[in-house]
Design a protein around this motif. Structure first.
Motif, PDB file in Angstrom:
ATOM      1  N   MET A  57       0.828  -1.200   0.000  1.00 30.42           N
ATOM      2  CA  MET A  57       0.000   0.000   0.000  1.00 30.42           C
ATOM      3  C   MET A  57       0.863   1.252   0.000  1.00 30.42           C
ATOM      4  N   ARG A  58       1.967   1.225   0.724  1.00 32.96           N
ATOM      5  CA  ARG A  58       2.881   2.364   0.729  1.00 32.96           C
ATOM      6  C   ARG A  58       3.457   2.607  -0.671  1.00 32.96           C
ATOM      7  N   GLN A  60       2.095   1.659  -3.479  1.00 32.01           N
ATOM      8  CA  GLN A  60       1.018   2.105  -4.352  1.00 32.01           C
ATOM      9  C   GLN A  60       0.736   3.589  -4.159  1.00 32.01           C
ATOM     10  N   TRP A  61       0.867   4.046  -2.913  1.00 27.90           N
ATOM     11  CA  TRP A  61       0.669   5.470  -2.640  1.00 27.90           C
ATOM     12  C   TRP A  61       1.630   6.298  -3.482  1.00 27.90           C
ATOM     13  N   TRP A  62       2.882   5.874  -3.555  1.00 31.78           N
ATOM     14  CA  TRP A  62       3.861   6.611  -4.342  1.00 31.78           C
ATOM     15  C   TRP A  62       3.603   6.467  -5.840  1.00 31.78           C
ATOM     16  N   ASP A  64       0.687   6.317  -7.127  1.00 31.50           N
ATOM     17  CA  ASP A  64      -0.394   7.267  -7.354  1.00 31.50           C
ATOM     18  C   ASP A  64       0.140   8.695  -7.393  1.00 31.50           C
ATOM     19  N   ARG A  72       0.468  16.465  -4.058  1.00 34.94           N
ATOM     20  CA  ARG A  72      -0.001  16.205  -2.700  1.00 34.94           C
ATOM     21  C   ARG A  72       0.815  17.040  -1.714  1.00 34.94           C
ATOM     22  N   HIS A  74       2.935  16.976   0.698  1.00 39.87           N
ATOM     23  CA  HIS A  74       3.896  16.067   1.319  1.00 39.87           C
ATOM     24  C   HIS A  74       5.285  16.600   1.034  1.00 39.87           C
TER      25      HIS A  74
END
Length: 253
Positions: A57-58, A60-62, A64, A72, A74
């Motif tokens: 998931m981490r 995949q976040w990147w 995205d 974003r 961040h």
């Protein structure tokens, strides 16, 4: 969301690349910090949790982050998004960099040598190409830069073999000394091939400073492949500084 935050992350998490960036011209550093900070984030994502799903998931976040049209809020994602637009970076290369790190999440070995080669190309090769592209390299320099990045990535990867084994990974397709020597020799061949296209890299050569130790480290392995398993790869501080200074001043790699 600042370049200073990216630089701070790289200084703490990837000191060799931090040193390389500090040897580059000031005007190019701002284009390298976000890329190296992004690389650090995806490289450590598989290791910050023992739960594979969360690690994926981490990543995949990147994935995205690099494909979304809006930035974003961040400290790394924001500057990276600005760089993508300013330098016209290929987001598909960034996406493949993150996707390749899924291998690090699990303990299965590489399927074969071809899979290992792709991993190095999409991680280290892709990163070095994006860095060079951000610094103005011509399109036709891509293969040369990727070859150099592959060799630099191999040198770093071989240094990490003992740590990967301690974490339960099987990092090499064939860990026998002869096979390790042959692998290092392939890395040296990649460096030689890359130098054929040196003229196309041109003013973007500071982006290749991150590979300043690669040739010397790979030569160590060819001379004595057991240094990989025994964790003895490395240059003296004098040799490290000398090689980096020469490369930075001469523009040759």
């Amino acid at each position: 969301m600042s370049l200073a935050a990216c630089a701070d992350l790289v200084e703490r998490g990837d000191p060799d690349r931090f040193t390389a960036v500090m040897a580059a011209p000031v005007e190019m550093r701002g284009r390298l910090w976000p890329l190296y900070a992004f690389n650090l984030e995806i490289a450590r994502a598989p290791w910050v949790t023992k739960q594979p799903m969360i690690a994926e998931m981490r990543l995949q976040w990147w994935r995205d982050v690099v494909t979304e049209p809006a930035p974003r809020a961040h400290e790394v994602a924001g500057p990276l998004h600005e760089l993508i637009g300013a330098a016209g970076l290929d987001v598909a290369v960034l996406d493949r960099m993150a996707a390749a790190r899924v291998w690090d999440v699990y303990s299965e070995p590489f399927e074969d040598q071809a899979a290992f080669d792709v991993y190095l190309d999409e991680t280290s090769g892709g990163l070095m190409w994006l860095a060079a592209r951000a610094c103005g390299a011509q399109d036709r320099a891509e293969q040369a830069v990727r070859d150099y990045g592959w060799a630099a990535g191999l040198a770093s990867y071989l240094r990490a073999v003992p740590a990967l084994e301690e974490r339960g990974r099987r990092p090499l397709v064939d860990g026998r000394p002869g096979a390790v020597r042959d692998l290092a020799a392939r890395g040296l061949q990649k460096i030689s091939a890359a130098r054929v296209g040196r003229r196309w890299v041109g003013k973007a050569s500071p982006a290749l400073l991150a590979g300043w130790q690669a040739e010397a480290l790979l030569r160590q392995v060819v001379a004595d492949p057991m240094i990989v398993a025994e964790g003895r790869m490395g240059l003296s501080e004098f040799a490290r500084r000398g090689r980096l200074t020469w490369q930075a001043l001469s523009g040759r790699w």
